[in-house]
Design a protein around this motif. Structure first.
Motif, PDB file in Angstrom:
ATOM      1  N   ASP A   1      -6.905  -7.769   4.848  1.00 14.30           N
ATOM      2  CA  ASP A   1      -6.011  -8.575   4.005  1.00 14.30           C
ATOM      3  C   ASP A   1      -5.449  -9.785   4.754  1.00 14.30           C
ATOM      4  O   ASP A   1      -4.835 -10.664   4.141  1.00 14.30           O
ATOM      5  CB  ASP A   1      -4.853  -7.714   3.485  1.00 14.30           C
ATOM      6  CG  ASP A   1      -5.351  -6.674   2.486  1.00 14.30           C
ATOM      7  OD1 ASP A   1      -6.469  -6.824   1.970  1.00 14.30           O
ATOM      8  OD2 ASP A   1      -4.617  -5.702   2.243  1.00 14.30           O
TER       9      ASP A   1
ATOM     10  N   SER B   1       0.838  -1.211   0.000  1.00 16.15           N
ATOM     11  CA  SER B   1       0.000   0.000   0.000  1.00 16.15           C
ATOM     12  C   SER B   1       0.871   1.258   0.000  1.00 16.15           C
ATOM     13  O   SER B   1       0.584   2.230  -0.705  1.00 16.15           O
ATOM     14  CB  SER B   1      -0.870   0.041   1.256  1.00 16.15           C
ATOM     15  OG  SER B   1      -1.843  -0.955   1.207  1.00 16.15           O
TER      16      SER B   1
ATOM     17  N   ALA C   1      -9.913   2.211   2.392  1.00 15.14           N
ATOM     18  CA  ALA C   1      -8.773   3.107   2.178  1.00 15.14           C
ATOM     19  C   ALA C   1      -8.635   3.458   0.708  1.00 15.14           C
ATOM     20  O   ALA C   1      -8.178   4.545   0.359  1.00 15.14           O
ATOM     21  CB  ALA C   1      -7.501   2.439   2.672  1.00 15.14           C
ATOM     22  N   GLN C   2      -9.048   2.536  -0.157  1.00 14.76           N
ATOM     23  CA  GLN C   2      -8.925   2.832  -1.585  1.00 14.76           C
ATOM     24  C   GLN C   2      -9.885   3.945  -1.989  1.00 14.76           C
ATOM     25  O   GLN C   2      -9.528   4.860  -2.722  1.00 14.76           O
ATOM     26  CB  GLN C   2      -9.191   1.559  -2.397  1.00 14.76           C
ATOM     27  CG  GLN C   2      -8.102   0.520  -2.168  1.00 14.76           C
ATOM     28  CD  GLN C   2      -8.325  -0.775  -2.924  1.00 14.76           C
ATOM     29  OE1 GLN C   2      -9.418  -1.020  -3.431  1.00 14.76           O
ATOM     30  NE2 GLN C   2      -7.308  -1.598  -2.993  1.00 14.76           N
TER      31      GLN C   2
ATOM     32  N   LYS D   1     -12.646  -9.353  -3.303  1.00 10.38           N
ATOM     33  CA  LYS D   1     -11.201  -9.081  -3.347  1.00 10.38           C
ATOM     34  C   LYS D   1     -10.622  -9.760  -4.588  1.00 10.38           C
ATOM     35  O   LYS D   1     -11.357 -10.066  -5.521  1.00 10.38           O
ATOM     36  CB  LYS D   1     -10.552  -9.571  -2.051  1.00 10.38           C
ATOM     37  CG  LYS D   1     -10.891  -8.695  -0.831  1.00 10.38           C
ATOM     38  CD  LYS D   1     -10.251  -7.330  -0.927  1.00 10.38           C
ATOM     39  CE  LYS D   1     -10.541  -6.464   0.265  1.00 10.38           C
ATOM     40  NZ  LYS D   1     -10.147  -5.062   0.053  1.00 10.38           N
TER      41      LYS D   1
ATOM     42  N   ARG E   1       1.470   4.387  -2.975  1.00 11.64           N
ATOM     43  CA  ARG E   1       1.253   5.808  -2.663  1.00 11.64           C
ATOM     44  C   ARG E   1       2.528   6.624  -2.840  1.00 11.64           C
ATOM     45  O   ARG E   1       2.481   7.784  -3.243  1.00 11.64           O
ATOM     46  CB  ARG E   1       0.716   5.942  -1.239  1.00 11.64           C
ATOM     47  CG  ARG E   1      -0.747   5.483  -1.148  1.00 11.64           C
ATOM     48  CD  ARG E   1      -1.082   5.016   0.232  1.00 11.64           C
ATOM     49  NE  ARG E   1      -2.505   4.759   0.424  1.00 11.64           N
ATOM     50  CZ  ARG E   1      -3.118   3.601   0.121  1.00 11.64           C
ATOM     51  NH1 ARG E   1      -2.444   2.610  -0.405  1.00 11.64           N
ATOM     52  NH2 ARG E   1      -4.409   3.450   0.344  1.00 11.64           N
TER      53      ARG E   1
HETATM   54  C1  S3P Z   1      -5.644  -1.164   0.162  1.00 12.68           C
HETATM   55  C2  S3P Z   1      -6.820  -1.130   0.846  1.00 12.68           C
HETATM   56  C3  S3P Z   1      -7.637  -2.308   1.164  1.00 12.68           C
HETATM   57  C4  S3P Z   1      -6.843  -3.593   0.972  1.00 12.68           C
HETATM   58  C5  S3P Z   1      -6.038  -3.596  -0.274  1.00 12.68           C
HETATM   59  C6  S3P Z   1      -5.054  -2.437  -0.293  1.00 12.68           C
HETATM   60  C7  S3P Z   1      -4.923   0.096  -0.107  1.00 12.68           C
HETATM   61  O1  S3P Z   1      -8.771  -2.342   0.314  1.00 12.68           O
HETATM   62  O2  S3P Z   1      -7.698  -4.708   1.001  1.00 12.68           O
HETATM   63  O3  S3P Z   1      -5.286  -4.803  -0.382  1.00 12.68           O
HETATM   64  O4  S3P Z   1      -3.726   0.058  -0.437  1.00 12.68           O
HETATM   65  O5  S3P Z   1      -5.569   1.151   0.006  1.00 12.68           O
HETATM   66  P1  S3P Z   1     -10.114  -1.496   0.653  1.00 12.68           P
HETATM   67  O6  S3P Z   1      -9.682  -0.129   0.911  1.00 12.68           O
HETATM   68  O7  S3P Z   1     -10.956  -1.612  -0.566  1.00 12.68           O
HETATM   69  O8  S3P Z   1     -10.732  -2.184   1.825  1.00 12.68           O
END
Ligand code: S3P
Length: 465
Positions: free
Chosen positions: A327, A25, A170-171, A354, A29
């Motif tokens: 995750d 992640s 978070a996405q 997922k 970013r």
């Molecule tokens: C992530 C957010 C999570 C996670 C993904 C990575 C990120 O997803 O499951 O592997 O880097 O923002 P969600 O934000 O959709 O829950």
């Protein structure tokens, strides 16, 4: 080319020290903010996995110069937020993070782009980013089935908006914040409980002003969280070192935690409280864990985790804790099968969309190994304690399923074969090497292990530190 498989044999008691590759992640970013910044940024310990490579390739297509002076180091030449129109579709591969965050970046750029991906990504829902970005004036259309990709983005001027996200993601939050940076006026995003906060931390580190607030006075991760950003700010170029990925460490944490006599030290790993739910869950299950934060200089805490194995017991994983361990559910389900008693996982419907339908994949594979599992639409009930037996399992094309069941194989009798394990490279290149190294430091009968000091509970009341 024939898809690869992984063969794993029992190696229950581990005693070793490892590091894990850079956080996925955070690596995504770091490239994004560096590419939008106002000068060169050197990113070290970047995760050289396929997902993050897709983000690098995307920015190269968008006119950003990215050098790789040595493995794991990138020098990204920031563009002052001005990307150039891509000649072709941008292929996000398997990476939902690339697609959803890039939608936020591209919505405010003055050109048309199209984001596509592999068969798994083309099945993943995109309304969650299309809706908030459209409220900001973005012109985004899902051109697949329903709200599925490819996404066609006709970039243009954006207007700040307030968006109450119905689920903690978070996405989604990050896509809105990245669009908000380019928008006129103020953008506010709230989420019902806290999702990982790497975007907020990294924006602050790159000297962008933003306000963060817990709106309701409850203990994190409960309560509503708000982030507010003013548009038109410049991201200042800075260098960044990516900490190790706790989601990759999670596999080894469970490998060690589930076996009395095991002892494992993981160094240089990210310890951001919005990601370390796995540690809280394992402590609840009876594991003895010590974490030491060594530094937080670049906005992301990192340090070491010291874990001693024991007989684990079942627990409940549900509610606001879910985004923090989303995750890690595949490997926590393996821990639950190895524990005594019942583990209930609920409120995790998100797992159905997922990289695979992770509830179905976990349940199939655990059953094939002889575990007792009941599935729900939003989770599962695992009755632990039955001995796992080696089996031939599918990865379902999903990196975390492949790795979770490789660890299950370490605790099962006979041989476990996981089919189609090329997907591991999306997040953890080198997993197989670490598996081999860990096996080398394993032994069947528990040996005497040194007692480590101050193992115990963690302070769970400081998530916005
Ligand atoms: C992530 C957010 C999570 C996670 C993904 C990575 C990120 O997803 O499951 O592997 O880097 O923002 P969600 O934000 O959709 O829950």
């Amino acid at each position: 080319m024939k898809p690869s498989k992984l063969r794993v044999k029992r190696a229950p008691v581990l005693e070793t020290e490892i590091t894990v590759p850079g956080d996925k992640s955070i690596s995504h970013r770091a490239i994004m903010l560096a590419a939008l910044s106002n000068g060169p940024c050197t990113i070290t310990n970047f995760l050289d996995g396929e997902d993050c490579r897709n983000t690098v390739a995307a920015f190269r297509q968008l006119g950003v110069t990215i050098e790789e002076p040595e493995p794991g180091t990138l020098v990204v030449h920031g563009t002052h937020g001005k990307l150039t129109a891509p000649a072709n579709d941008i292929d996000c591969g398997n990476s939902g993070t690339t697609m959803r965050l890039m939608a936020g970046v591209l919505a405010g750029q003055p050109f048309t782009s199209r984001l596509t991906g592999d068969a798994s990504l083309l099945k993943r829902p995109m309304r969650r980013v299309i809706e908030p970005l459209s409220r900001m004036g973005a012109k985004i259309r899902a051109t697949g089935d329903g709200d599925r990709p490819p996404l066609l983005i006709e970039g243009g001027p954006l207007q700040g908006a307030t968006y109450h996200a119905p689920v903690a993601s978070a996405q989604v939050k990050s896509a809105i914040l990245l669009a908000g940076l380019k928008a006129r006026g103020t953008t506010i995003v709230t989420e019902p409980s806290q999702s990982r906060d790497h975007t907020e931390r990294m924006l602050s580190y790159f000297l962008v002003d933003l306000d963060r607030e817990r709106i309701t006075a409850t203990n994190p991760p409960e309560g509503e969280f708000q982030v507010k950003i003013e548009g038109g700010q410049q991201i200042e170029s800075r260098d960044f070192i990516v900490p190790g990925d706790i989601s990759s460490a999670a596999f080894w944490l469970v490998a060690a935690a589930a076996q009395p006599g095991s002892r494992l030290l993981i160094k240089n790993v990210g310890l951001n409280l919005t990601r370390t739910g796995i540690i809280s869950v394992l402590i609840r299950m009876g594991a003895r864990i010590r974490e030491v934060i060594e530094d937080v200089d670049q906005g992301e805490p990192f340090g070491l985790i010291d874990i001693k194995g024991c007989r684990l017991k079942g627990t409940v994983i549900a509610g606001p804790e879910i985004p923090n361990v989303i995750d890690e559910i595949p490997i926590l389900a393996v821990a639950a099968a190895l524990a005594e008693g019942v583990t209930i996982i609920r409120d995790a419907k998100e797992l159905r969309v997922k990289e695979s339908d992770r509830i179905a994949a976990i349940v199939d594979n655990l059953r094939a190994m002889g575990a007792e599992v009941e599935d729900f639409e939003d989770g599962m009930k695992i009755t632990g304690g039955r001995k796992l037996t080696g089996a031939r399992l599918s990865s379902h094309g999903d990196h975390r399923i492949a790795m979770a069941f490789a660890i299950a194989g370490l605790h099962a009798s006979g041989e476990t074969i996981i089919e189609d394990t090329d997907c591991i490279a999306t997040s953890y290149p080198g997993f197989e090497d670490t598996l081999a190294a860990v096996r080398k430091h394993s032994f069947i009968r528990p040996r005497h292990t040194q007692v480590i000091s101050s193992i115990g509970r963690r302070d769970q009341d400081s998530s916005l530190k």
